[in-house]
Each structure stands twice: as C-alpha cells, then as structure tokens.
Design an enzyme around this catalytic site. Structure first.
Site, short mmCIF file in Angstrom:
data_model
loop_
_atom_site.label_atom_id
_atom_site.label_comp_id
_atom_site.label_asym_id
_atom_site.label_seq_id
_atom_site.Cartn_x
_atom_site.Cartn_y
_atom_site.Cartn_z
N GLU A 85 0.84 -1.22 0.00
CA GLU A 85 0.00 0.00 0.00
C GLU A 85 0.87 1.26 0.00
OE1 GLU A 85 -3.39 -0.14 2.67
OE2 GLU A 85 -3.52 2.04 2.63
N LYS A 280 -7.79 -1.29 11.04
CA LYS A 280 -7.16 -1.70 9.77
C LYS A 280 -5.93 -0.83 9.53
CE LYS A 280 -6.46 -1.75 5.15
NZ LYS A 280 -5.52 -0.90 4.41
N ASP A 296 4.08 -14.63 11.49
CA ASP A 296 2.82 -15.07 10.90
C ASP A 296 1.77 -13.97 11.07
OD1 ASP A 296 0.37 -16.25 10.41
OD2 ASP A 296 0.84 -18.13 11.42
N HIS A 393 -2.82 10.25 0.26
CA HIS A 393 -3.00 8.96 -0.41
C HIS A 393 -2.82 9.08 -1.91
CE1 HIS A 393 -4.80 5.31 1.53
NE2 HIS A 393 -4.40 6.03 2.55
#
Ligand code: MEV
Length: 438
Positions: A85, A280, A296, A393
């Site tokens: 991202e 998130k 993991d 962004h």
C-alpha cells in the site's frame, strides 16, 4: 471443460507450469515469460523459496521499505516494512519523525503467556473426570519432557494445564487449557507438539483409570491446537507530550487538534464501523513489520481482532487522553512473535530485517511492532482530522497511475512537479499525461 488434475504436487516445477499454461492461458508465451522473470537467478536462493511451500511456480514480490527515525525507549530504529500500500511507509516515517522531536515512543511488554488447548468429549461423571485430571496432570507434563527439555533449559516451557468444563456451551465438551512460555520463539510447533503429547497421554491414562466405568474411559480427543488468541501476551506502546508541543507545520492549532484527535479515537472506541477501519490502519503498520520479520501475520491479525472485541463489542485498539494539558495516545495489543525458529533463520531478507532492528529478542520485537501500529494510527487519524486522507493517499498513488500508463522518467518528473500544486485524481492524471504527450 474438466480441469481437475491428480498428482499435481508430484510433477516437476516445469511440468506444473506447462499444465497450468496449457489449461488456463491463451497467451502461453507471455505467461511463461512472466513466471520466469520472477525466478531468482541464484539457483540456491530460488530453491530455498521453492521449498517454503508446496507447488511453487515462481516468487511473488512485495516491496520492502524502511521507516527510519523511530525512537523507542531511547533506542533509535529503522523499521523494515513489507507492504504494497503506497502511503504506509511514508506515513510511518512521518509519524516517527514527529515523535522523535517529542521524546519518542515508550513501549513495555506486559505479559508473554501463550495458550494451547486439547479439546475433548467426555460422557460421564464430572467429579470422576476432575479426580482423573488431578491424578494425571503431572504425568502429562512428564511425558512431554523430550519436547520441553531445551525450552526449559532456556527458562521457558509449560506453565500450567487446567481442566475446563465447557459443557454449558456444548454437550460433553471439555478442554485441557494449557499455558506456555516460549521465550524468543513464536512457539507454534513447540506448543502443538506438547498438546498432541498431552492428548496421547490423557487418552492412554484414561483407559487405565480405575475410577472410570468402561464407558467413561472412552474419552474422544477432538483436536489439539494452540490458540492464536493470546490476551496474556500483551504489549503497550505510548506517546505523550504537552498539547502545546504538538504545534507544527501541519498542526497550527494544537488545542483544537488534540480535541479533535481524541474525539476521533473516542468514535472508534464506541462505533464498530469506524473501529474496524481505524484498526485496519493500525494493522497496516503491524502486518508490514510482522511480514518483514518473517512472522505469521494471519495469526497476529486473528488474535488482535479478537482482542479488539474482548469486551463483547468490537472497539478501537488505541486510546487517547488529555489530562492537565498533556496529550497521551497509546495502544495495547496481544502479539505472539518470534525472533528465532520458523522463517526467521531461513529467509535471507528476514535475517536482514532482524539485523536492521539490531537483532531484537521477541520482547523487543513486540515493542517495535506495537509502535509501528501506533505510529501508523497516529498518521492516519492526524490526516483524517486535518487535511483528509485523500490528499496524501493520492499523492502516493500518483506513481502507481503513472506506472500504469508507462510514463517515462522525464514524464514522471514533470507530472510529479505538476501535481504538487494540483489535486490528484485518476482522471486528472490521465488528462495530464495526455496533454504532455500531445
Ligand atoms: C487505509 O489503508 C487506512 C485508513 O483507512 C485507516 C483509518 O481510516 O484510520 C486510512
């Protein structure tokens, strides 16, 4: 068309690719070229990657970025982040720099206990099961000596085993609920091996227990597996400063900023729709470091989100307070991480990441990862409550759009300059490329 195949795993790598191309691809030459382009020219390195999983055909790259200037408990770190991202590393670096000038991050490991369970069915008198467990508990631990010897020598091992009665939730269902200290290992293999041995010993001993009837002796082991929910493997990270010290180019009015920031965190605390997105953003930072350090990330994700819902409602993982003019922002999360074993000693880039982090032990890594999550959240909430998220962004996404249109280096320089003073949208970029190429 029936595209099923048996014995796929037994085919050689090139046979697998041939089958795949013949079965699913129209332009087989381009597909083959693409697959082969991602092979490593060093055969030994390629073989290492091939053997991580089954049926490997090629490698799948993610960028490995670095966010420098993280001051954590007075030590400076450059943090490795593997993520696709566009804005994540930039946001982490910016937050690191911001807090570097304000005392840095403080982090603390609160606990390091891991959990595993043997799930079983017992149809009989509960008091007899309890008596049996009392008698057999030390034998369960003794029988795992061949597994626990090394871990114990280093100061870890099995902490306890409890018998848990879950019959109110599911008929005849009980657990051996075991706790472990696995030190610098994530411990999945260690825990699962111990659990499977508990299950064998438990079942065998039950068959010989004189207190049971013949039926009661017949305990059914359903499964033995570690839990990725580790609410007692907790780390806390925090930043704080006087509100006035928040003042910066982006924060001209620190009082207003602090209030609005706190409101945004409060919203995530009470509103699950917001909490999921808020968390998130935290996981953008956490997963990137977890992945770069060969841990993991699915285990971490599952455990962290369960923790976010521990009070019966999904909520924010970060919190904010304003007391006596002091702004404080912190995170508390469960993280079961390892710095030895697993991929950590196998993947060359994981070794590289560990060295970049000054060879952390598991506790150090827990602190670093928690800080990466907090920093990421600080950056996101700061943008959201000031300029909005899209400005940053889209600036970062600009390069993706330019690459999509195969912009040359010269075009890139011109367009990046152009968009310093223009709003980036997909269509604005397309228009600008077209105008430039006319
Ligand atoms: C995007 O990947 C993450 C954010 O949506 C997080 C947030 O809203 O806090 C920006």
């Amino acid at each position: 068309m029936d595209n099923t195949i048996s014995g796929f795993s037994k085919l050689s790598k090139s046979e697998k690719i041939d089958w795949l191309l013949n079965t699913y691809f129209t332009d087989q030459d381009s597909a083959r070229t693409l697959v082969q382009q991602y092979w490593n020219s060093d055969d030994k390195l390629q073989k290492l990657h091939d053997e991580f999983i089954e049926n490997t055909i090629t490698n799948y790259y993610l960028p490995l970025g670095v966010a420098p200037n993280f001051l954590i408990n007075d030590t400076l770190y450059a943090i490795p982040m593997a993520i696709e991202e566009s804005s994540v590393v930039a946001a982490a670096s910016k937050a690191a720099k911001f807090w570097l000038e304000r005392g840095g991050f403080k982090a603390k490991v609160i606990s390091t206990e891991k959990i595993g369970q043997v799930h079983f069915i017992y149809k009989g008198d509960i008091a007899k099961l309890q008596a049996f467990f009392k008698e057999v508990k030390s034998k369960l631990i003794e029988d795992t000596a061949f597994i626990t010897k090394n871990m114990e020598r280093r100061g870890g091992g099995i902490l306890d085993i409890e018998l848990r009665n879950k019959t109110e939730d599911l008929t005849n269902y009980y657990q051996l609920h075991a706790t472990f200290e696995t030190l610098d290992a994530m411990g999945a293999n260690f825990i699962n091996s111990c659990l499977e041995q508990f299950a064998v010993s438990f079942k065998t001993e039950a068959l010989q227990f004189e207190g049971f009837t013949e039926d009661e002796k017949n305990i059914t082991i359903v499964m033995s597996i570690l839990s990725n929910y580790v609410p007692e493997c907790l780390v806390r990270a925090e930043v704080s400063c006087d509100i006035e010290d928040l003042k910066s180019k982006d924060i001209p009015n620190p009082q207003q900023f602090a209030q609005k920031f706190k409101q945004a965190v409060s919203i995530a605390e009470i509103e699950p729709y917001r909490a999921v997105t808020h968390n998130k953003g935290i996981m953008n930072g956490i997963d990137a470091v977890v992945l770069a350090t060969g841990n993991d990330f699915r285990a971490v994700e599952a455990g962290v989100h369960a923790y976010a819902a521990k009070d019966g409602k999904y909520s924010s993982l970060t919190h904010c307070s304003i007391d006596n003019g002091v702004f404080k922002f912190w995170i508390e999360i469960p993280l079961a991480l390892g710095t030895v074993g697993g991929l950590t000693s196998l993947h060359p880039l994981v070794k590289f990441a560990m060295e970049m982090l000054q060879k952390p032990n598991a506790k150090d890594l827990m602190q670093i990862v928690a800080v990466a999550g907090l920093a990421q959240n600080f950056g996101a909430v700061k943008s959201l409550t000031t300029t909005g998220i899209q400005e940053g962004h889209m600036k970062m996404h600009l390069m993706n759009i330019l690459n999509q249109f195969e912009a040359t280096e010269v075009e890139k320089v011109k367009l990046v300059e152009h968009f310093k003073t223009h709003t980036v949208t997909h269509s604005a970029v397309v228009d600008a490329i077209e105008a430039l190429r006319k």
